[in-house]
Design a protein around this motif. Sequence first.
Motif, PDB file in Angstrom:
ATOM      1  N   THR A   1      14.998  -3.119  42.365  1.00 54.10           N
ATOM      2  CA  THR A   1      14.216  -1.996  41.968  1.00 54.10           C
ATOM      3  C   THR A   1      12.702  -1.954  42.188  1.00 54.10           C
ATOM      4  O   THR A   1      12.376  -3.059  42.446  1.00 54.10           O
ATOM      5  N   TYR A   2      12.370  -0.769  42.646  1.00 53.80           N
ATOM      6  CA  TYR A   2      10.954  -0.862  43.102  1.00 53.80           C
ATOM      7  C   TYR A   2      10.444   0.271  42.108  1.00 53.80           C
ATOM      8  O   TYR A   2      10.849   1.555  42.394  1.00 53.80           O
ATOM      9  N   THR A   3       9.111   0.319  41.570  1.00 51.19           N
ATOM     10  CA  THR A   3       8.403   1.267  40.757  1.00 51.19           C
ATOM     11  C   THR A   3       7.082   1.325  41.249  1.00 51.19           C
ATOM     12  O   THR A   3       6.497   0.258  41.359  1.00 51.19           O
TER      13      THR A   3
ATOM     14  N   THR B   1      10.756   5.373  40.717  1.00 54.58           N
ATOM     15  CA  THR B   1      11.675   4.184  40.540  1.00 54.58           C
ATOM     16  C   THR B   1      12.885   4.426  41.547  1.00 54.58           C
ATOM     17  O   THR B   1      13.470   5.462  41.360  1.00 54.58           O
TER      18      THR B   1
END
Length: 186
Positions: free
Chosen positions: A80-82, A87
């Motif tokens: 995951t990337y926020t 997100t």
Amino acid sequence: YSNTIAGSAFTAQYGKGASAANSDDAVSGATGASGSSWDFAVTNSDLYEGMTVGGGYGKIANAGGGQGSDDDEHYTAFVTYTASGVTVGYQESFVGNDGQGGMDEEASGWGVAVNLMDGLSASYGEREVEHIKASAAHVTEDQEGFAVAYTMGSATISFQNNEVTNNGGTANASDETTQVALSLAF
């Protein structure tokens, strides 16, 4: 067991199989008993700012019930990337069924969630599950969902819609759910 090692969170578990006590104080055999299981998972959020990665693996021994015995395995990995209220995530998984005539499942999915403004958020995701049948044609289950929520004070109103085709690996079995909810906190 749970511990953090070099910035990675590590968890592991073991479950002893079930059995029944007999009148002679002996323990029953495989018939109707479930086998032992174990699994572990590792996650890390220190590799890159805003990114979390992880994976896990496990096995369960199924025994008895007139079906013989088998060892089923399962594993998954995700990222995951926020950044700036957005997100995104991606995941792949596998569930193996080693039993006679068992059906394996391979899945991949992605999703995105966005904070649109103060109190308003939206999300969308898709998932594909390949049902790998031992003695029949494979069937691909497709899932997708959309949600919107707005919070003001102690009240939240939300809307979500989810659709699935070939539900549970059954060809032409479709399902759709729409939900509107009002939540109040006191």
